[in-house]
Design an enzyme around this catalytic site. Sequence first.
Site, mmCIF file in Angstrom:
data_model
loop_
_atom_site.group_PDB
_atom_site.id
_atom_site.type_symbol
_atom_site.label_atom_id
_atom_site.label_comp_id
_atom_site.label_asym_id
_atom_site.label_seq_id
_atom_site.Cartn_x
_atom_site.Cartn_y
_atom_site.Cartn_z
ATOM 1 C CE LYS A 39 -3.759 -0.503 2.508
ATOM 2 N NZ LYS A 39 -4.434 -0.689 3.800
ATOM 3 N NE ARG A 108 -5.223 3.537 3.825
ATOM 4 C CZ ARG A 108 -5.282 3.773 2.531
ATOM 5 N NH1 ARG A 108 -4.678 4.854 2.017
ATOM 6 N NH2 ARG A 108 -5.910 2.944 1.732
ATOM 7 N N GLY A 117 -8.314 -7.479 4.463
ATOM 8 C CA GLY A 117 -9.166 -7.603 5.637
ATOM 9 C C GLY A 117 -8.503 -8.240 6.849
ATOM 10 C CG MET A 119 -2.806 -7.188 9.293
ATOM 11 S SD MET A 119 -1.091 -6.863 8.951
ATOM 12 C CE MET A 119 -1.195 -6.349 7.278
ATOM 13 N NE ARG A 352 -5.478 -4.763 -3.663
ATOM 14 C CZ ARG A 352 -6.097 -4.769 -2.525
ATOM 15 N NH1 ARG A 352 -5.424 -4.684 -1.391
ATOM 16 N NH2 ARG A 352 -7.392 -4.846 -2.458
ATOM 17 C CG HIS A 468 -9.400 -34.453 8.145
ATOM 18 N ND1 HIS A 468 -10.361 -35.196 7.503
ATOM 19 C CD2 HIS A 468 -8.345 -35.265 8.308
ATOM 20 C CE1 HIS A 468 -9.887 -36.419 7.306
ATOM 21 N NE2 HIS A 468 -8.676 -36.490 7.780
ATOM 22 C CB SER A 799 12.480 -42.876 -13.676
ATOM 23 O OG SER A 799 11.255 -42.215 -13.473
ATOM 24 C CB CYS A 867 7.816 -41.592 -12.909
ATOM 25 S SG CYS A 867 8.580 -42.687 -11.711
ATOM 26 C CE1 TYR A 887 10.628 -39.255 -17.621
ATOM 27 C CE2 TYR A 887 12.804 -39.336 -18.632
ATOM 28 C CZ TYR A 887 11.795 -39.942 -17.896
ATOM 29 O OH TYR A 887 11.953 -41.208 -17.422
HETATM 30 P P1 ADP Z 1 -7.841 -2.105 3.752
HETATM 31 O O1 ADP Z 1 -6.462 -2.551 3.509
HETATM 32 O O2 ADP Z 1 -8.616 -2.991 4.646
HETATM 33 O O3 ADP Z 1 -8.550 -1.759 2.469
HETATM 34 P P2 ADP Z 1 -7.357 0.698 4.065
HETATM 35 O O4 ADP Z 1 -6.170 1.137 4.818
HETATM 36 O O5 ADP Z 1 -7.226 0.737 2.601
HETATM 37 O O6 ADP Z 1 -7.739 -0.757 4.575
HETATM 38 O O7 ADP Z 1 -8.565 1.598 4.542
HETATM 39 C C1 ADP Z 1 -9.875 1.178 4.771
HETATM 40 C C2 ADP Z 1 -10.829 2.098 4.035
HETATM 41 O O8 ADP Z 1 -10.678 3.447 4.448
HETATM 42 C C3 ADP Z 1 -10.602 2.081 2.543
HETATM 43 O O9 ADP Z 1 -11.841 2.129 1.896
HETATM 44 C C4 ADP Z 1 -9.840 3.345 2.306
HETATM 45 O O10 ADP Z 1 -10.057 3.854 1.007
HETATM 46 C C5 ADP Z 1 -10.390 4.284 3.360
HETATM 47 N N1 ADP Z 1 -9.379 5.270 3.739
HETATM 48 C C6 ADP Z 1 -8.137 5.017 4.172
HETATM 49 N N2 ADP Z 1 -7.455 6.146 4.393
HETATM 50 C C7 ADP Z 1 -8.283 7.167 4.092
HETATM 51 C C8 ADP Z 1 -8.153 8.580 4.094
HETATM 52 N N3 ADP Z 1 -7.020 9.164 4.452
HETATM 53 N N4 ADP Z 1 -9.203 9.301 3.715
HETATM 54 C C9 ADP Z 1 -10.360 8.701 3.350
HETATM 55 N N5 ADP Z 1 -10.547 7.389 3.325
HETATM 56 C C10 ADP Z 1 -9.522 6.614 3.688
HETATM 57 MG MG MG Z 2 -7.762 -0.722 1.097
#
Ligand code: ADP
Ligand code: MG
Length: 915
Positions: A39, A108, A117, A119, A352, A468, A799, A867, A887
């Site tokens: 990020k 963030r 989701g 962290m 990304r 499992h 083999s 094999c 191979y």
């Molecule tokens: P995740 O990795 O779970 O997407 P993010 O760090 O991207 O978490 O942030 C969670 C949400 O908050 C995302 O929708 C992001 O766009 C929004 N967000 C993060 N930073 C800001 C900011 N500075 N201003 C407005 N929205 C933000």
């Molecule tokens: Mg995000």
Amino acid sequence: MPETQDPHVNPNASASAAVKFVYDFTEGNRDLKDLLGGKGANLAEMTNLGLPVPPGFTITTEACKVYLESGAEPAALRAEVSEHLDALERQMGKKLGQADDPLLVSVRSGAKFSMPGMMDTVLNIGLSDASVSGLATQAGDERFAWDSYRRLIQMFGKTVLGVDGELFEEALEDAKRAKGVVVDVDLDAADLQGLVGHFKDIVAKETGRDFPQDPREQMDLAVRAVFDSWNTDRAKLYRRQERIPGDLGTAVNVCSMVFGNLGPDSGTGVAFTRDPASGHQGVYGDYLQNAQGEDVVAGIRNTVPLADLEQIDKASYDQLMQIMETLETHYKDLCDIEFTIERGKLWMLQTRVGKRTAGAAFRIATQLVDQGLIDEAEALQRVTGGQLAQLMFPRFDLDAKSKTIGRGIAASPGAAVGKAVFDSYTAVKWSRSGEKVILIRRETNPDDLNGMIAAEGILTSRGGKTSHAAVVARGMGKTCVCGAEELEVDTKSRRMTTSDGTVVEEGDVVSIDGSTGKVYAGEVPVVPSPVVEYFEGNVDATAADADDLVKSVHRLMSYADSQRRLAVRTNADNAEDAARARRFGAQGIGLCRTEHMFLGERRELVERLILADTDADRDAALDQLRPLQKADFIELFEAMDGLPVTVRLLDPPLHEFLPDITDLSVRVALAEARHEKHENDLRLLQAVHKLHEQNPMLGLRGVRLGLVIPGLFAMQVRAIAEAAAERSKAGGDPRAEIMIPLVGTVQELEIVREESEKVIAEVAAAAGVQLDLALGTMIELPRAALTAGQIAESADFFSFGTNDLTQTVWGFSRDDVEASFFTAYLEKGIFGVSPFETIDKDGVGSLVRSAAAAGRATRPDLKLGVCGEHGGDPESVHFFHEVGLDYVSCSPFRIPVARLEAGRAAAESQGSDSR
Ligand code: ADP
Ligand code: MG
Ligand code: MG
């Protein structure tokens, strides 16, 4: 405390001043993912591209590592953060949390590899009782300020202070109910102010402290919480699943806030530069007016399709489209994007390279080549054998109207249809009588193994991707949907109830889709994958109207074939498999198991061979077997004409050909009770007792059989040689290679070789043809690998039997361990993946490497292959390429996967050579 000189790990070392822990967004770039996380690196990249990114800075993964190792932030961090915060405040013209006009930031998480989701992130840091009205005045919007504050307390309370998030949710629901509204936007400023009061009470009650009012304290605590979120259970589990190393740590991004919740001319959204499901170009994404980041994905209000933004805010829409094009051209790949519009101004918050389906991966890779953004070598790196395998499974015909009754985790792909059974016993019983069954359990355990083998597919209501059921099913290549929690499975009364009350009884037909996790009532029709139709030769990929997925697969396969150095053979025991494998691109047979030719009606002849008391009896049995074997080989050589066919002489312990010891004992006892005499059964029983072994895997089998049962191997070799001679005379081009299994020492091989050469010479003389049959051995015992230099004296080829080599190197038997302790080992992270699935490079792999080298030192033209099932596993194929084998051999359906991966391995190593 241990002394250490590494400034990265010693928080107190003065040398740490030399390490930079904080980077402004203008200082980073996309190549710094190790340090800044994905990020942070991409925020920096976008900043430097001149895109509208709210200013901010990134705290490095190095700082996180120090914190995780020592329990405290590096000493230098605080001052460095202050420095960058000062700069940010100067740039923004306001101070963090300043009462009359507060700067607010988000804190963030962001690791090197995306962990969606897993962290934490906290928005609106800097708001407090003191600054909330300043924010209201500045924005001219009272409601907005209180909405932002309640969001802060909610997110901060949950992620930083560890308060149960439900409590906030309930209070929010109460407020909406009290007001008689359903969505949060209908709460006004006073409602939200009231809610802030409630939220603060919850924090105080649950944590014994007040919600922190000092903005810097808020920020520091949030940073620490993000560090800590690296090690939550769910994050650890995710990393194991995705094979992400556990010691990378996360970076922390501090980003000035922009607000999508400032009214209808504001909003927030997500977008993809093309469809991640199909790969097609177009406008894909969701937008939500008057909302803050998380609301889009949280699904609290209905989003609108991104295309609608054009009507809502044309200027922002046009700008966004342009930015998406800039990003695609820059990253040369599908990007996904988070953005926010604050009062008509567009802000980029994240990008990304986006995840995509298997089909999209192939389409996008070739589209990008056509657009001139990447070359074919790069395109090949954009797809994987795993994705190709997914595209080859038969699919449910989605045009057929079928009722979805539940959804779980797509644990092992495939489309399976069968009658619902709720216990393994029934699964086995029904499948023996020819029924197709789906085994449904809450969870499976080792006792269910027989039922799982018998079933077409497995469905559980509990457990995740490492449960499992999931692990075992993947190992068996069986379709599995696990953790379908909305299904109430009642094994006692043999039924399951869906969330809408539909009851599925034992015997009712269900369909499960292991690629999507969907569960259907009734039989969903299955259609073959178009990609398999292509490999089968049933569709022409070069035709103008060919399916675009098939076209993409064809192009990338052709390129892979032009690059690869490894040949790909198949494991096949009959002409039908051989012919299909050939259509799929097999360049020969790497393993033909002759024991499969001894089953069925021929079992009786094998019994006679085992029971033979005299040479004459034994020879008689062998004489009857030989023509049957010969006929098999003729078919096989015909199907693989002109290509090598490696035939393995008999390998398994003999008792596998005899009746089950318990069944037979019962039969004999019953007969005796009736005073009947079954001479043959009695003799059989004696033989079974004699051949019974504690550890058959380590018993009388392989070359050992050939050495103690006179004439057995000679019969097989004669059958092979005669078949080859006959094919030659008929104008064919048979290329037989005779393979001796389970050799541990060169002496074993020498004896068999001498005997075989004699037989071959006899056959050649009698038939008047020249026979060039290669004689070689499997390397599947550690001793064979360790003495490979000696063994190569007597072998034309090696083999590597990596299944047995894995068993013997680790000292465990696959059948026994996969169902018993593998799940535990995978969960504890002792294995990232089963060593039967992907070759254990450090152990088994290092024996392969050294044996290959020793063998070639003795005999430079020694042919080397694999094999074991690893021959069709993507990661293992790369390893075999690197070790320099000639191979790999795998089951017919894995051939395209092996071809693709062999091409990728070759293209990759070329890339790194020229770098
Ligand atoms: P995740 O990795 O779970 O997407 P993010 O760090 O991207 O978490 O942030 C969670 C949400 O908050 C995302 O929708 C992001 O766009 C929004 N967000 C993060 N930073 C800001 C900011 N500075 N201003 C407005 N929205 C933000
Ligand atoms: Mg995000
Ligand atoms: Mg073996």
